[in-house]
Design an enzyme around this catalytic site. Structure first.
Site, PDB file in Angstrom:
ATOM      1  N   HIS A  24       0.918  -1.210   0.031  1.00 34.75           N
ATOM      2  CA  HIS A  24      -0.041   0.009  -0.110  1.00 34.75           C
ATOM      3  C   HIS A  24       0.655   1.249   0.025  1.00 34.75           C
ATOM      4  O   HIS A  24       1.571   1.549   0.951  1.00 34.75           O
ATOM      5  CB  HIS A  24      -0.989  -0.076   1.160  1.00 34.75           C
ATOM      6  CG  HIS A  24      -1.980  -0.929   1.186  1.00 34.75           C
ATOM      7  ND1 HIS A  24      -2.687  -1.644   2.268  1.00 34.75           N
ATOM      8  CD2 HIS A  24      -2.540  -1.288   0.120  1.00 34.75           C
ATOM      9  CE1 HIS A  24      -3.621  -2.570   1.945  1.00 34.75           C
ATOM     10  NE2 HIS A  24      -3.827  -2.305   0.546  1.00 34.75           N
ATOM     11  N   SER A  25       0.791   1.873  -1.214  1.00 36.74           N
ATOM     12  CA  SER A  25       1.894   2.950  -1.315  1.00 36.74           C
ATOM     13  C   SER A  25       2.070   4.143  -0.254  1.00 36.74           C
ATOM     14  O   SER A  25       3.099   4.559  -0.031  1.00 36.74           O
ATOM     15  CB  SER A  25       1.757   3.517  -2.692  1.00 36.74           C
ATOM     16  OG  SER A  25       0.292   3.637  -2.984  1.00 36.74           O
TER      17      SER A  25
ATOM     18  N   HIS B 234       2.571  -3.651   6.576  1.00 37.89           N
ATOM     19  CA  HIS B 234       1.744  -2.340   6.370  1.00 37.89           C
ATOM     20  C   HIS B 234       1.882  -1.386   7.537  1.00 37.89           C
ATOM     21  O   HIS B 234       2.637  -1.321   8.437  1.00 37.89           O
ATOM     22  CB  HIS B 234       0.357  -2.711   6.372  1.00 37.89           C
ATOM     23  CG  HIS B 234      -0.151  -3.627   5.291  1.00 37.89           C
ATOM     24  ND1 HIS B 234      -0.924  -3.359   4.235  1.00 37.89           N
ATOM     25  CD2 HIS B 234       0.105  -5.038   5.047  1.00 37.89           C
ATOM     26  CE1 HIS B 234      -0.883  -4.219   3.266  1.00 37.89           C
ATOM     27  NE2 HIS B 234      -0.272  -5.452   3.898  1.00 37.89           N
ATOM     28  N   SER B 235       1.272  -0.255   7.584  1.00 37.52           N
ATOM     29  CA  SER B 235       0.958   0.603   8.423  1.00 37.52           C
ATOM     30  C   SER B 235      -0.173   1.354   8.226  1.00 37.52           C
ATOM     31  O   SER B 235      -0.786   1.536   6.996  1.00 37.52           O
ATOM     32  CB  SER B 235       2.187   1.801   8.529  1.00 37.52           C
ATOM     33  OG  SER B 235       1.879   2.753   7.599  1.00 37.52           O
ATOM     34  N   TYR B 236      -1.047   1.838   9.399  1.00 34.16           N
ATOM     35  CA  TYR B 236      -0.598   1.924  10.795  1.00 34.16           C
ATOM     36  C   TYR B 236      -1.387   1.389  11.520  1.00 34.16           C
ATOM     37  O   TYR B 236      -2.430   1.035  10.965  1.00 34.16           O
ATOM     38  CB  TYR B 236      -0.528   3.581  11.138  1.00 34.16           C
ATOM     39  CG  TYR B 236      -1.788   4.132  10.883  1.00 34.16           C
ATOM     40  CD1 TYR B 236      -2.360   4.751   9.728  1.00 34.16           C
ATOM     41  CD2 TYR B 236      -2.589   4.519  11.800  1.00 34.16           C
ATOM     42  CE1 TYR B 236      -3.448   5.312   9.585  1.00 34.16           C
ATOM     43  CE2 TYR B 236      -3.847   4.948  11.780  1.00 34.16           C
ATOM     44  CZ  TYR B 236      -4.212   5.652  10.715  1.00 34.16           C
ATOM     45  OH  TYR B 236      -5.397   6.202  10.447  1.00 34.16           O
TER      46      TYR B 236
ATOM     47  N   ASN C 217      -4.345  -5.521  -1.639  1.00 35.91           N
ATOM     48  CA  ASN C 217      -4.420  -6.361  -0.600  1.00 35.91           C
ATOM     49  C   ASN C 217      -5.724  -6.963  -0.271  1.00 35.91           C
ATOM     50  O   ASN C 217      -6.530  -7.563   0.793  1.00 35.91           O
ATOM     51  CB  ASN C 217      -4.020  -5.789   0.889  1.00 35.91           C
ATOM     52  CG  ASN C 217      -3.655  -6.921   2.069  1.00 35.91           C
ATOM     53  OD1 ASN C 217      -3.433  -7.929   1.739  1.00 35.91           O
ATOM     54  ND2 ASN C 217      -4.045  -6.466   3.353  1.00 35.91           N
ATOM     55  N   ARG C 218      -6.647  -6.879  -1.526  1.00 33.19           N
ATOM     56  CA  ARG C 218      -7.615  -7.699  -1.559  1.00 33.19           C
ATOM     57  C   ARG C 218      -7.945  -8.479  -2.867  1.00 33.19           C
ATOM     58  O   ARG C 218      -8.792  -8.997  -3.315  1.00 33.19           O
ATOM     59  CB  ARG C 218      -8.949  -6.513  -1.436  1.00 33.19           C
ATOM     60  CG  ARG C 218      -9.136  -5.848  -0.532  1.00 33.19           C
ATOM     61  CD  ARG C 218      -9.486  -6.483   0.969  1.00 33.19           C
ATOM     62  NE  ARG C 218      -9.791  -5.661   2.021  1.00 33.19           N
ATOM     63  CZ  ARG C 218      -8.943  -5.143   2.768  1.00 33.19           C
ATOM     64  NH1 ARG C 218      -7.512  -5.581   2.615  1.00 33.19           N
ATOM     65  NH2 ARG C 218      -9.248  -4.218   3.572  1.00 33.19           N
TER      66      ARG C 218
ATOM     67  N   GLU D  34       1.803   4.178   2.847  1.00 32.17           N
ATOM     68  CA  GLU D  34       2.330   3.446   4.247  1.00 32.17           C
ATOM     69  C   GLU D  34       4.004   3.598   4.075  1.00 32.17           C
ATOM     70  O   GLU D  34       4.476   2.528   4.166  1.00 32.17           O
ATOM     71  CB  GLU D  34       1.745   2.078   4.163  1.00 32.17           C
ATOM     72  CG  GLU D  34       0.268   2.186   4.372  1.00 32.17           C
ATOM     73  CD  GLU D  34      -0.456   0.583   4.271  1.00 32.17           C
ATOM     74  OE1 GLU D  34       0.362  -0.492   4.231  1.00 32.17           O
ATOM     75  OE2 GLU D  34      -1.687   0.767   4.175  1.00 32.17           O
TER      76      GLU D  34
ATOM     77  N   TYR E 209     -10.713  -6.287  11.055  1.00 33.93           N
ATOM     78  CA  TYR E 209     -11.788  -6.213  10.403  1.00 33.93           C
ATOM     79  C   TYR E 209     -11.834  -7.598   9.397  1.00 33.93           C
ATOM     80  O   TYR E 209     -10.764  -7.950   9.020  1.00 33.93           O
ATOM     81  CB  TYR E 209     -12.197  -4.916   9.456  1.00 33.93           C
ATOM     82  CG  TYR E 209     -10.723  -4.392   8.890  1.00 33.93           C
ATOM     83  CD1 TYR E 209     -10.498  -3.104   8.767  1.00 33.93           C
ATOM     84  CD2 TYR E 209      -9.987  -5.120   7.912  1.00 33.93           C
ATOM     85  CE1 TYR E 209      -9.346  -2.564   8.270  1.00 33.93           C
ATOM     86  CE2 TYR E 209      -8.930  -4.558   7.240  1.00 33.93           C
ATOM     87  CZ  TYR E 209      -8.560  -3.236   7.308  1.00 33.93           C
ATOM     88  OH  TYR E 209      -7.488  -2.913   6.791  1.00 33.93           O
TER      89      TYR E 209
ATOM     90  N   GLU F  53       1.111  -4.280  10.980  1.00 36.82           N
ATOM     91  CA  GLU F  53       0.670  -2.703  10.818  1.00 36.82           C
ATOM     92  C   GLU F  53       1.816  -2.247  11.688  1.00 36.82           C
ATOM     93  O   GLU F  53       1.435  -2.314  13.175  1.00 36.82           O
ATOM     94  CB  GLU F  53      -0.827  -2.707  11.670  1.00 36.82           C
ATOM     95  CG  GLU F  53      -1.786  -3.519  10.354  1.00 36.82           C
ATOM     96  CD  GLU F  53      -1.901  -2.354   9.295  1.00 36.82           C
ATOM     97  OE1 GLU F  53      -1.663  -1.522   9.045  1.00 36.82           O
ATOM     98  OE2 GLU F  53      -2.797  -3.042   8.355  1.00 36.82           O
TER      99      GLU F  53
ATOM    100  N   ARG G 102      -3.377   4.535  -1.985  1.00 36.55           N
ATOM    101  CA  ARG G 102      -3.115   3.415  -1.485  1.00 36.55           C
ATOM    102  C   ARG G 102      -2.914   2.317  -2.622  1.00 36.55           C
ATOM    103  O   ARG G 102      -2.334   1.134  -2.341  1.00 36.55           O
ATOM    104  CB  ARG G 102      -4.516   3.107  -0.528  1.00 36.55           C
ATOM    105  CG  ARG G 102      -4.571   1.616  -0.149  1.00 36.55           C
ATOM    106  CD  ARG G 102      -6.100   1.348   0.595  1.00 36.55           C
ATOM    107  NE  ARG G 102      -6.495   0.235   1.089  1.00 36.55           N
ATOM    108  CZ  ARG G 102      -6.185  -0.382   1.989  1.00 36.55           C
ATOM    109  NH1 ARG G 102      -5.203   0.258   2.770  1.00 36.55           N
ATOM    110  NH2 ARG G 102      -6.704  -1.713   2.129  1.00 36.55           N
TER     111      ARG G 102
END
Lengths: 223, 379
Positions: B139-140, B266-268, B214-215, B142, B318, B340, B197
């Protein structure tokens, strides 16, 4: 039905805690104070027929400008049944005293009032996470304003954080309040959307922060 | 002189006594009166610096230029700053050039906008050794993750050189590290939208761009926990592996066939997560993964006291379908984890650059726990 114990590490408790902290951040936040969750100690949930879901929380907070001190709180967050347009009811009880910000508040207030040109700034923090020291109080005020937005717009399926202050413009007033017109970027964790939100915040050393107007900006940038 | 002249003289070499020289920085408005006074008193003087401001400005420009200049080697590289794609790709080449016997660069594919997808391979030999995979920057926005990935790369090389840390792991295992897993998105965060993202693909007739990488994996693809709307941040894409950034890793993992741990960063939020995100059915290895997570988080915390929570994706953060580590786990890679990183929302994606190195250092301790557990529990 009776209240069930919830694991503090699971997201339902965490989301309710974020609402309570947002609410308190709005109520007690200011240019010299930013309240943040340090730990969620305990959480319980009660499903109330025809009313909604009520969370009972025991929280440890800290003021980012006074990290050595632990602020113990209890909170109740009631999400109303099936409602997307009613804010959750929140009650927070803080044990003990928060560090006084009277001097810092006065200094900030006088500083802004004495500005010849109205303050304007953008991208706080910048892309690299920098906040110029003189804008730190503005960042904290925006954080307090975002607490209001969080409180007013949260459901059990959302978790908001302030991603960035896109723009801030001071508006001089004839009364004693300071006024800041913000465009805030709110990050919603579940949808992962970053939402621009216009917020007008009034602030006074004795009266504290009040949101007088807010509006979620319409539309979504397609790319 | 000073008491007579309340005109803000700044002594760079203070008066010590008769006969000793004195250096004074004189503000412009005071220049004439000071010169006049010295001349009238018969005190000789010479001008060392005509214009101090000009020197200060020049230094400032030089510092700025230096911070943007390509560094000479990975020792002068600035790990405490965020970098552009070019700077990170240049770093990789320098690291390989400095350590040709340990590090190689693999191109595993090309992005939608035809950028190369690079993976660094750290290996002390052997043939297709059991391996650890780490990726950052999927995810860019992050940014602390790509920056940490750069630090990890250097750390692996240093450990090996000093025969400590992960040197022992490298005796029997390889490490693969993809630092910029989403280069199109990363470039876009620099040029256009810091909060971008997704990837930068355009599939449908929608005007909207990008798929959530990430999906997009083939694990519960398209089920609850992702969006079918191309204009949303969790859009899963038209079909699994539609994104070259994802497909290239899938192809790599399948053809390698011997990856034993897979960690996607990833973050955060400060979380350590294991599968599943797409279903509440616990993974068969739930207990072991939970115990490893507890140990990893404890190690992380030991450095700076940073608090992490841990658990399965679906209970902790989630429901998410099509997530990376759900797919890798279902491929048989038991030690599949997602991190994260810092923080918990005060700065979020805009984590101050001075937190890069502390974040990387503490995260590395957790990664070592996972890597060592993998090595000691080979399957």
């Amino acid at each position: 039905s009776p209240a069930m114990e919830l694991p503090p590490s699971h997201f339902p408790a965490g989301r309710a805690a974020a609402v309570a902290v947002g609410y308190l951040r709005y109520l007690r936040g200011g240019p010299g104070r930013g309240l943040e969750l340090r730990a969620l100690r305990r959480a319980r949930r009660q499903d109330i027929n025809d009313v909604g879901h009520k969370y009972y929380l025991e929280l440890e907070l800290e003021d980012v400008l006074d990290k050595g001190r632990t602020v113990h709180c209890t909170a109740e967050v009631l999400y109303h049944l099936g409602s997307k347009s009613t804010a959750p009811d929140v009650q927070v009880t803080v044990q003990g005293e928060l560090r006084s910000t009277e001097e810092a508040d006065k200094e900030f207030y006088n500083g802004i009032r004495s500005l010849e040109k109205e303050l304007v700034a953008e991208n706080i923090p910048d892309s690299h996470g920098n906040v110029p020291p003189e804008l730190e109080p503005i960042h904290l005020l925006a954080w307090a304003a975002s607490g209001y937005i969080t409180w007013q717009n949260s459901t059990e399926n959302t978790k908001f954080h302030l991603a960035q202050v896109k723009h801030v413009k001071q508006v001089k007033r004839s009364d004693e309040d300071l006024q800041f017109d913000f465009v805030l970027l709110l990050h919603e964790m579940v949808s992962q959307e970053v939402i621009p939100w216009e917020v007008t915040l009034l602030w006074h050393p004795r009266r504290g922060a009040r949101v007088s107007r807010d509006r979620r900006q319409p539309g979504h940038a397609p790319g | 002189l000073s008491p007579l002249f309340p005109i803000q003289l700044d002594f760079w070499l203070a008066p010590r006594g008769l006969g000793f020289p004195v250096d004074i920085r004189v503000p412009f408005p005071s220049l004439q009166p000071v010169k006049a006074h010295l001349e009238a008193s018969g005190v000789s003087y010479s001008i060392m610096i005509e214009d101090v401001q000009a020197l200060v400005d020049e230094e400032q420009t030089e510092m700025l230029r230096r911070s943007r200049q390509l560094p000479l080697d990975t020792n002068t590289f600035n790990y405490e700053a965020y970098h552009t794609l070019d700077e990170i790709y240049n770093f990789m080449d320098m690291l390989v050039a400095e350590n040709p016997n340990l590090v190689s660069k693999l191109e595993i594919g090309r992005s939608t906008e035809d950028r190369p997808l690079y993976v660094l391979k750290f290996s002390t030999g052997g043939t297709n050794r059991p391996a650890i995979w780490i990726d950052t920057g999927i995810h860019s926005r992050e940014w602390v993750t790509q920056a940490s990935g750069v630090w990890f790369a250097k750390k692996i090389v240093q450990d090996h050189a000093n025969n400590e840390g992960v040197a022992s792991i490298l005796e029997t295992m390889d490490i693969f590290l993809e630092i910029v897993t989403n280069p199109d998105g990363f470039a876009f965060t620099h040029t256009s939208n810091r909060m971008w993202r997704k990837t930068r693909s355009k599939h449908s007739s929608s005007i909207c761009v990008g798929v959530d990488p990430n999906r997009n994996w083939d694990a519960g693809f398209g089920e609850a926990g992702a969006s079918g709307n191309p204009c949303t941040e969790t859009y899963h894409g038209p079909y699994a592996n539609s994104e070259p950034e994802v497909k290239s890793i899938v192809d790599f993992v399948k053809s390698h066939g011997n990856i034993k741990a897979f960690i996607s960063i990833h973050s955060y939020s400060q979380l350590l997560l294991y599968p599943y995100g797409y279903t509440s059915t616990p993974v068969p290895d739930q207990q072991e993964l939970h115990e490893v997570s507890a140990k990893a988080v404890e190690a992380l915390s030991s450095l700076y006291g940073t608090k992490y929570k841990y658990g399965s994706i679906i209970t902790t953060i989630y429901r998410a379908s099509g997530a990376t580590v759900d797919w890798t786990y279902n491929q048989g890679i038991k030690y599949s984890f997602t991190f994260e990183l810092r923080d918990t929302g005060r700065y979020g994606f805009l984590l101050p650059a001075k937190q890069i190195v502390p974040t990387a250092e503490e995260t590395w301790l957790a990664l070592k726990v996972i890597m060592e557990h993998t090595r000691d529990n080979m399957y």
